[in-house]
Design a protein around this motif. Sequence first.
Motif, short mmCIF file in Angstrom:
data_model
loop_
_atom_site.label_atom_id
_atom_site.label_comp_id
_atom_site.label_asym_id
_atom_site.label_seq_id
_atom_site.Cartn_x
_atom_site.Cartn_y
_atom_site.Cartn_z
N ARG A 25 0.87 -1.19 0.00
CA ARG A 25 0.00 0.00 0.00
C ARG A 25 0.90 1.23 0.00
N CYS B 130 1.29 7.80 -5.01
CA CYS B 130 0.44 7.04 -4.07
C CYS B 130 -0.84 6.54 -4.76
N GLU B 131 -1.53 5.64 -4.06
CA GLU B 131 -2.86 5.21 -4.50
C GLU B 131 -3.95 5.77 -3.58
N LEU C 189 -7.14 9.65 -6.24
CA LEU C 189 -6.72 8.83 -5.10
C LEU C 189 -7.90 8.52 -4.18
N PRO D 65 -1.15 -1.14 -5.54
CA PRO D 65 -0.64 -0.47 -6.74
C PRO D 65 -0.83 -1.32 -8.00
N LYS D 66 -0.95 -0.62 -9.13
CA LYS D 66 -1.02 -1.32 -10.42
C LYS D 66 0.40 -1.37 -10.98
#
Length: 602
Positions: free
Chosen positions: A8, A98-99, A127, A186-187
């Motif tokens: 994350r 970031c996500e 986000l 994350p992708k």
Amino acid sequence: MADREHTRNFSIIAHIDHGKSTLADRLIQACGAVTDREFQNQLLDNLYLERERGITIKSQAITLPYLAKNGQEYELNLIDTPGHVDFTYEVSRALASCEGVLLIVDASQGVEAQTLANMYLAMEHDLTIVPVINKIDLISADVDATRLQITEDLGLDGDEALAVSAKEGTNIDQVLEAIVNKLPPPKGQAEAPLQALIFDAQYDPYRGTVIFVRVMEGQLKQGDFIRFMHNGSSYRVEEVGLFKLRREPAKALRAGQVGYVIAGVKTVSDVDVGDTITNNDHPAPAPLPGFREAKPVVFSSIYPVATDDYPELAEAIEKLKLNDASLTYQKDYSQALGTGFRCGFLGLLHLEVVQERLEREFGLSLILTAPSVRYQVYLNDGQHLEIENPALFPDPSTIDYCEEPYVKASILMPDRYIGTVMQLCLDRRGEGNVMHYPSPGRVELISELPLAEVIYDFYDKLKTVTQGYGSFDYEFIGDRRTELAKLDILVNGERVDALSMLVFRGGARPRALHAVNKLAETIPRQQFKIAIQGAIGGTIIARSTINAFRKDVTAKCYGGDVSRKRKLLEKQKAGKKRMKLVGNVPIPQKAFLAVLQSDTDK
């Protein structure tokens, strides 16, 4: 090492002083990333100024191992961002890494200007936002009202906001669970061509520049040849690794991870924040979006108090520049103050930080000239000049028109202050004032202001008229036409070039009066009368006089003819006249500082 599904990447965003660094400390402690012996408050704020002022100036990152309640191990990458408006671009690049974000709202202060600004920034990057209400331990905390504000002002679900006290460590476990359960992984594919986003850089005297990256696609490992896609330079990777409490080398950084790269880059200036790193042999088709060069917006000249200290100042600025790519400087000369540097800063806080670091880390005594912005000047012959130094202002007869930068300011305050704040904006040439009422008792005023008025003393005055309750945020909206004039300050008929400033013609007289009165208070009296004048071109628009010391030369003449006394007084008058012609008026350092101070700084 956790896989991508159990990673994350998140950031903590908040208005200044809502407890961002304290919450980061508690998360680090809760994950066991630091022993009690090594722990200290504001753990990610390495700079002593950050600790003293309680603000974050540099982005930092740390990787935290976390064992969730479901028994699964996670790798949490926390990217700590500055909260101040000067560093908005750095924040945007950190958020692009970031996500999701934790959006902190102070339980006693509620939603403020930069809470909104930072939330919009997070939404622009698409986000996931988890609201957190902090400081519930305070007597003035009102959690229910804050939940309502989060729902009404921010459009988030206030009922789901986590109520915590970062100071006392209350409900920190809920925050960690929310990061794991609510934020997406994350992708990115490890097999794809390398794309890594640079979100910060730091100078290490032994290793060169340490680059902070988030790998979006592909992987980055020791021995790779990499290329910066915007400036085109290539390097060989010496080391990659993760941020634990110290740098921890790793074999590779894969898609989704946050870490550092050391590749023999000599200075931080060689690295652009927001640039994309790719593999030199198998480059990515395009760089990541959102890159722009950080441009200075506030300019000031820095001189040493003792002219002998110039070599030390030159060395100090060079060392500071190694760690601060957004600082620009060039050599400057003033008749009054000698040789110094004309420097460009991201904003007034950036200027203060640089000044304080030069004075404390390098032991220098400095004089700064009045801060200025960059004006666009269009001449009659079609030439276009960019001017931020009053010394370079052209002859007014050659100028067609001038433009100055404007900002869109958002001011949040309790509604009882609306009258005084409206008046303040009008006094500062504010245009297009619009009001919103986000919640009962609170009002948001949006005003378009010239940047030159904002950097002078706007923030101090705002805090004064709202008794500290007003919060302020701004963004640039471009240049607009203005009536510009060069204000010169003359002492004893001599122009003091270091006190010259570019001002709006309509507001020149108050600025000139302020400067001459401050100088009259601080320049010591002489044996002759000193005139201090403010002038635009050949027109004097303000004046203050420092009276001379007067010796009673007639004391020994008692009685007798009055012409004897008059003869002595005339002799004294002629002497003072001669003295004034050759008399040099020393201007003390505090006089330069007094001119920079606004009336609210007393």
